[in-house]
Design an enzyme around this catalytic site. Structure first.
Site, PDB file in Angstrom:
ATOM      1  N   ARG A  46      53.907  38.657  48.638  1.00  0.00           N
ATOM      2  CA  ARG A  46      52.888  39.337  47.820  1.00  0.00           C
ATOM      3  C   ARG A  46      52.540  38.476  46.601  1.00  0.00           C
ATOM      4  O   ARG A  46      51.396  38.384  46.189  1.00  0.00           O
ATOM      5  CB  ARG A  46      53.359  40.727  47.390  1.00  0.00           C
ATOM      6  CG  ARG A  46      52.433  41.377  46.367  1.00  0.00           C
ATOM      7  CD  ARG A  46      52.541  42.908  46.290  1.00  0.00           C
ATOM      8  NE  ARG A  46      53.888  43.419  46.380  1.00  0.00           N
ATOM      9  CZ  ARG A  46      54.813  43.329  45.404  1.00  0.00           C
ATOM     10  NH1 ARG A  46      54.517  42.760  44.262  1.00  0.00           N
ATOM     11  NH2 ARG A  46      56.012  43.824  45.584  1.00  0.00           N
ATOM     12  N   TYR A  98      26.320  46.953  45.541  1.00  0.00           N
ATOM     13  CA  TYR A  98      26.852  47.345  46.857  1.00  0.00           C
ATOM     14  C   TYR A  98      27.414  48.780  46.782  1.00  0.00           C
ATOM     15  O   TYR A  98      28.049  49.155  45.789  1.00  0.00           O
ATOM     16  CB  TYR A  98      27.950  46.357  47.256  1.00  0.00           C
ATOM     17  CG  TYR A  98      28.658  46.711  48.537  1.00  0.00           C
ATOM     18  CD1 TYR A  98      28.024  46.555  49.764  1.00  0.00           C
ATOM     19  CD2 TYR A  98      29.946  47.228  48.518  1.00  0.00           C
ATOM     20  CE1 TYR A  98      28.667  46.900  50.933  1.00  0.00           C
ATOM     21  CE2 TYR A  98      30.594  47.566  49.696  1.00  0.00           C
ATOM     22  CZ  TYR A  98      29.953  47.397  50.897  1.00  0.00           C
ATOM     23  OH  TYR A  98      30.588  47.748  52.052  1.00  0.00           O
ATOM     24  N   ASP A 170      28.868  39.049  42.390  1.00  0.00           N
ATOM     25  CA  ASP A 170      29.187  39.202  43.812  1.00  0.00           C
ATOM     26  C   ASP A 170      28.285  38.212  44.563  1.00  0.00           C
ATOM     27  O   ASP A 170      27.063  38.379  44.589  1.00  0.00           O
ATOM     28  CB  ASP A 170      28.911  40.662  44.224  1.00  0.00           C
ATOM     29  CG  ASP A 170      29.293  40.943  45.680  1.00  0.00           C
ATOM     30  OD1 ASP A 170      29.275  39.995  46.493  1.00  0.00           O
ATOM     31  OD2 ASP A 170      29.569  42.114  45.992  1.00  0.00           O
ATOM     32  N   LYS A 195      32.125  38.797  55.407  1.00  0.00           N
ATOM     33  CA  LYS A 195      30.758  38.489  55.824  1.00  0.00           C
ATOM     34  C   LYS A 195      30.620  36.994  56.129  1.00  0.00           C
ATOM     35  O   LYS A 195      31.248  36.509  57.045  1.00  0.00           O
ATOM     36  CB  LYS A 195      29.786  38.970  54.746  1.00  0.00           C
ATOM     37  CG  LYS A 195      30.101  40.364  54.172  1.00  0.00           C
ATOM     38  CD  LYS A 195      29.870  41.493  55.144  1.00  0.00           C
ATOM     39  CE  LYS A 195      30.434  42.823  54.672  1.00  0.00           C
ATOM     40  NZ  LYS A 195      29.996  43.270  53.360  1.00  0.00           N
TER      41      LYS A 195
HETATM   42  C1  LIG Z   1      30.487  44.221  52.441  1.00  0.00           C
HETATM   43  C2  LIG Z   1      30.276  43.992  50.996  1.00  0.00           C
HETATM   44  C3  LIG Z   1      31.272  44.304  50.054  1.00  0.00           C
HETATM   45  C4  LIG Z   1      32.578  44.969  50.436  1.00  0.00           C
HETATM   46  O1  LIG Z   1      33.378  44.151  51.223  1.00  0.00           O
HETATM   47  P1  LIG Z   1      34.436  44.705  52.325  1.00  0.00           P
HETATM   48  O2  LIG Z   1      34.978  43.458  52.894  1.00  0.00           O
HETATM   49  O3  LIG Z   1      33.670  45.544  53.276  1.00  0.00           O
HETATM   50  O4  LIG Z   1      35.440  45.514  51.592  1.00  0.00           O
HETATM   51  C5  LIG Z   1      31.023  44.000  48.726  1.00  0.00           C
HETATM   52  N1  LIG Z   1      29.870  43.445  48.336  1.00  0.00           N
HETATM   53  C6  LIG Z   1      28.878  43.150  49.200  1.00  0.00           C
HETATM   54  C7  LIG Z   1      27.613  42.543  48.711  1.00  0.00           C
HETATM   55  C8  LIG Z   1      29.053  43.411  50.560  1.00  0.00           C
HETATM   56  O5  LIG Z   1      28.060  43.131  51.411  1.00  0.00           O
END
Ligand SMILES: *Cc1c(COP(=O)(O)O)cnc(C)c1O
Length: 380
Positions: A46, A98, A170, A195
């Site tokens: 961890r 998001y 982000d 993603k």
């Molecule tokens: C999918 C997404 C998230 C969240 O990510 P997870 O891996 O689903 O927890 C945060 N910000 C954006 C822009 C996203 O597309």
């Protein structure tokens, strides 16, 4: 070093023990200590693990950052980073945020006394006016999900620096290949590595990167305290996925540009949101701070009824949530990613009933366009 070279170098870390060109999966929760008084770099996974460390360094290198952290999901990364703040702190957050980030702010952090104000980041006067004496950070996302609103990152950074605020971005939609927020003055970059970074719709992962040693130690403290770390097998898959990030982003964003231009000319399409289009309000800013418009676009077919007809007619895209995979993904934000928002909140963010999001994968764009053409022909 250019990006594609950097990607391969950052993900090909020779194993000091065996010379393996890929960092082995160190499936060990605990690490033997040779010395009673002095412990080694790793003691418990961890707190630190060699496989995760290799992945963290790779993601950090791509973002041009010194300190990287990997988490079990994008939301784990975002929640952990936001947990560096304390009771009484206030955050300014883009209203085009998001859905999951909206939820953690509205329903969780607010219970712990961390408050926020949603602002339109394209209106710099509104951002300035929303700063309170206890404001600690500005949180942005550019381009935003799902309407691809572009935020002028350097302009937000300028406001933040003038008020001693941390900027958090982000960067999920662009990936470090198309946009490097740290180089634009942002303090912390967060990712849903689920993603584009991993790119194959197989794992969930999140990342945070910074260059600031003080912020890095706060982020590391929470990573270790919360323990929402990325497992080693998933880290291996993430690093493997990153190896092709450059070619995937180049191909998918080129196809997205072609598809967006085509959609714009279709009578059934009332609006195309894509910052690579000259007609897009974010085009000029996007040109300055990113390589191109990216691989995700959204478009409006006028009504929920048409959105349903199109989604049911298309044969190539996967109709599902998520984005950033090698396969084209069609999603319906009002009922999927942004279902948490009320219809009024959705409309205020441009999420209209006819809006579909299209994450362009690696299929031939001509086939995707032909598929869209036959689907749109069925719409009213
Ligand atoms: C999918 C997404 C998230 C969240 O990510 P997870 O891996 O689903 O927890 C945060 N910000 C954006 C822009 C996203 O597309």
């Amino acid at each position: 070093m250019h990006d594609n070279t950097k990607i391969i170098k950052a993900t090909t870390v020779k194993d000091p023990l065996t010379g393996a060109v890929n960092t082995p999966i160190a499936l060990s929760s605990t690490f033997y200590q040779n010395d009673f008084d002095h412990f080694g770099e790793f003691d418990y996974s961890r707190s630190g693990n060699p496989t995760r460390k290799a992945g963290e360094q790779a993601v950090a290198a791509l973002e041009g950052g010194e300190f990287g952290y990997l988490y079990s999901t994008g939301m784990a990364a975002i929640s952990s980073v936001l947990s560096i703040f304390s009771q009484g702190d206030h955050l300014l957050v883009t209203k085009f945020v998001y859905g999951g980030t909206f939820r953690i702010l509205d329903d969780v952090l607010s219970r712990f006394g961390i408050s926020h104000t949603f602002v339109d980041p394209t209106n710099l006067d509104e951002v300035k006016a929303a700063i309170q004496p206890n404001t600690k950070a500005i949180y942005i996302e550019s381009p935003s999900n799902p309407v691809l609103k572009v935020t002028d990152i350097p302009a937000i950074v300028k406001i933040a620096k003038a008020h001693d605020l941390i900027t958090i971005a982000d960067n999920t939609f662009m990936s470090p290949v198309l946009q490097k927020p740290l180089s634009l003055g942002v303090d912390i970059v967060v990712h849903s590595a689920t993603k584009f970074l991993s790119g194959h719709s197989d794992i969930l992962a999140g990342a945070a990167v910074t260059n600031d040693p003080g912020l890095a130690s706060r982020i590391y403290f929470i990573q270790n305290a919360f323990g929402a770390t990325l497992g080693v097998t998933d880290t291996f898959l993430l690093v493997r996925g990153i190896k092709t990030l450059g070619v995937r982003m180049a191909q998918s964003s080129k196809s997205a540009q072609q598809i967006a231009e085509w959609l714009e000319a279709q009578p059934q399409v009332t609006r195309v949101c894509y910052p690579g289009l000259k007609s897009d309000p974010g085009y000029a800013i996007q040109q300055k701070q990113a390589t191109n418009g990216g691989a995700v676009l959204s478009f409006d077919v006028g009504s929920a009824e048409n959105a349903k007809i199109l989604a049911e007619s298309l044969t190539i895209p996967e109709f599902s949530v998520s984005l950033g995979g090698v396969e084209t993904i069609l999603s319906y934000p009002p009922k999927m990613s942004h279902a948490e928002m009320s219809p009024e909140e959705q409309l205020a963010c441009g999420i209209t009933p006819g809006l579909l999001r299209f994450s362009v994968g690696l299929e031939d764009p001509e086939d995707l366009i032909a598929d869209l053409a036959q689907g749109l022909a069925k719409c009213n």
